[in-house]
Scaffold this motif. Structure first.
Motif: not given
Length: 337
Positions: A69-93
Motif C-alpha cells: 500500500e505504499d505509493w511509487f513514482h512511475g519512473r521508480h518501478l523498474g518498468a514503464v507503466p502501461p496506459e492507465s486503461g490497460d491495468f487496474h492494480e500494481m505490485v511493486c518490486q
C-alpha cells in the motif's frame, strides 16, 4: 492521512500518555496490528520523498502497490507503466520478491504478459521448476497407461480378426471391457482429484520469466489465483490473504467511494419529495417555505440585538410554530364544514 487496510485506532495506548480511548477503555498498551512505514511520516516511494515534492520538477504519476500500500513514482518501478486503461492494480518490486509465487501467474496474467525472451541477460531470468518425485512418478504412470493402451489396441485388432474359437472370443471381449472400464475412475475419486488440483503448481512446471521490476495486473486477475489448501496456507504465511478477496480490489474501493459521494450529494428534502404525490409535494414545499421565513425573521432579532441564541430560544420558536400551525389547521377545518 495514510491508513492501511490493517490499521486500527491507537488512542488510549502507550503512544498517547494522557488520552484514554472512549470506546475501549481497557485497550492494550501496544497495537501490534499496526505497521508504521514511511507513509505515516509523509514519505513515499523508494526515493523516500514527500508528495507533492517541492524539489521534484519532473511531472510523474504516483501508483499505489496493492500489497504494501505504499505509493511509487512511475519512473521508480523498474518498468514503464502501461496506459492507465490497460491495468487496474500494481505490485511493486519488493512485494514481487516477497510474493514470489506471483511470477508464475505474471507469465499469463500480467499487463503486458511476461513471456520467455531470447536474451535472458538483459531481460531477466527464466525459471524452470524441477520436476518433483511425485511428478516423475505421475509421468511414468501416464507412460505406463499409454503403453497399456497400445497393448489394448493390439488386442482389439486381434479381436476384430476372424477366430475359430468362440471361447477365445468371449475371453477377449471380457478382458477388453474390464481394462476399458478401469480407465474411468468412479465419480467420488474424480471429485477429490479436482478439489486437490493446484493451478500454481501447473504454472510453476512451465517456464516463466522473473524480472526485478514491478508488475501490472488487469481487473479480474485475483479471481484466477489458486485457492487450494496449500495455496491458502501459503497466503496466510505471507500475510497476503486479502489477494483472494474481491472486495479488497482497487476497483471495489473506487466503486464504494463513488457510491458514498453520491449519497453525500443527495438532498434529503428532494428524496422525500420524490416519494410523495403531487398534493403532498405542494403542501410540504409550502410548510418548508413558511418555516424558513419565520425562522429567518426570528434569528434576525438576535443578530440585530447582538445576543446569543440559546437552546431554550430554539425550543420556544418551534413550540410557537407548531401552535400557529394547529390554529391555522383548525380554522380551515371549521370553514370547510
Amino acid at each position: 492521512v495514510f491508513l492501511s487496510r490493517n490499521f486500527r485506532c491507537d488512542c488510549g495506548n502507550s503512544k498517547f500518555k494522557n488520552l484514554q480511548c472512549k470506546l475501549l477503555p481497557e485497550k492494550g498498551k501496544v497495537n501490534s496490528g499496526n505497521k508504521y512505514n514511511d507513509n505515516f511520516y509523509g514519505l513515499y516511494c523508494t526515493c523516500k520523498r514527500p508528495y507533492p515534492d517541492p524539489e521534484d520538477e519532473i511531472p510523474d504519476e504516483m501508483i499505489q502497490c496493492i500489497v504494501c500500500e505504499d505509493w511509487f513514482h512511475g519512473r521508480h518501478l523498474g518498468a514503464v507503466p502501461p496506459e492507465s486503461g490497460d491495468f487496474h492494480e500494481m505490485v511493486c518490486q519488493a512485494c514481487m520478491n516477497h510474493c514470489h509465487f506471483l511470477w508464475a501467474y505474471a507469465s499469463q496474467l500480467a499487463v503486458p504478459a511476461l513471456t520467455k525472451v531470447s536474451s535472458l541477460e538483459d531481460e531477466g531470468i527464466v525459471l524452470k521448476v524441477e520436476e518433483s518425485e511425485e511428478q516423475k512418478k505421475e509421468i511414468k504412470k501416464e507412460s505406463g497407461v499409454e503403453h497399456q493402451e497400445t497393448k489394448e489396441e493390439k488386442q482389439m485388432e486381434q479381436f476384430n480378426e476372424p477366430s475359430t474359437s468362440s471361447g477365445s472370443d468371449f475371453l477377449n471381449i471380457y478382458g477388453y471391457c474390464s481394462k476399458f472400464l478401469q480407465k474411468f475412475p468412479v465419480e467420488t475419486a474424480k471429485t477429490t482429484s479436482e478439489s486437490s488440483f493446484c493451478k500454481l503448481k501447473e504454472l510453476q512446471s512451465k517456464q516463466f520469466l522473473k524480472k526485478d521490476t514491478a508488475t501490472f495486473w488487469p481487473s479480474n486477475w485475483r479471481s484466477k489465483l489458486c485457492t487450494c489448501e496449500d495455496c491458502l496456507k501459503m497466503y496466510s504465511e505471507l500475510e497476503v490473504q486479502f489477494l483472494t478477496d474481491e472486495c479488497d480490489t482497487v476497483l471495489a474501493y473506487e466503486n464504494k467511494g463513488t457510491s458514498d459521494q453520491e449519497t453525500e450529494r443527495r438532498d434529503p428534502l428532494m428524496d422525500t419529495l420524490n416519494s410523495m404525490n403531487r398534493v403532498q409535494q405542494v403542501e410540504l414545499i409550502c410548510e418548508y417555505n413558511d418555516l424558513k421565513t419565520e425562522l429567518t425573521d426570528y434569528l434576525r432579532r438576535f443578530a440585530d440585538e447582538g445576543t446569543v441564541v440559546k437552546r431554550e430560544d430554539i425550543q420556544h420558536f418551534f413550540e410557537e410554530f407548531q401552535s400557529r400551525k394547529r390554529r391555522r389547521t383548525n380554522r380551515m377545518q371549521y370553514y370547510c364544514s
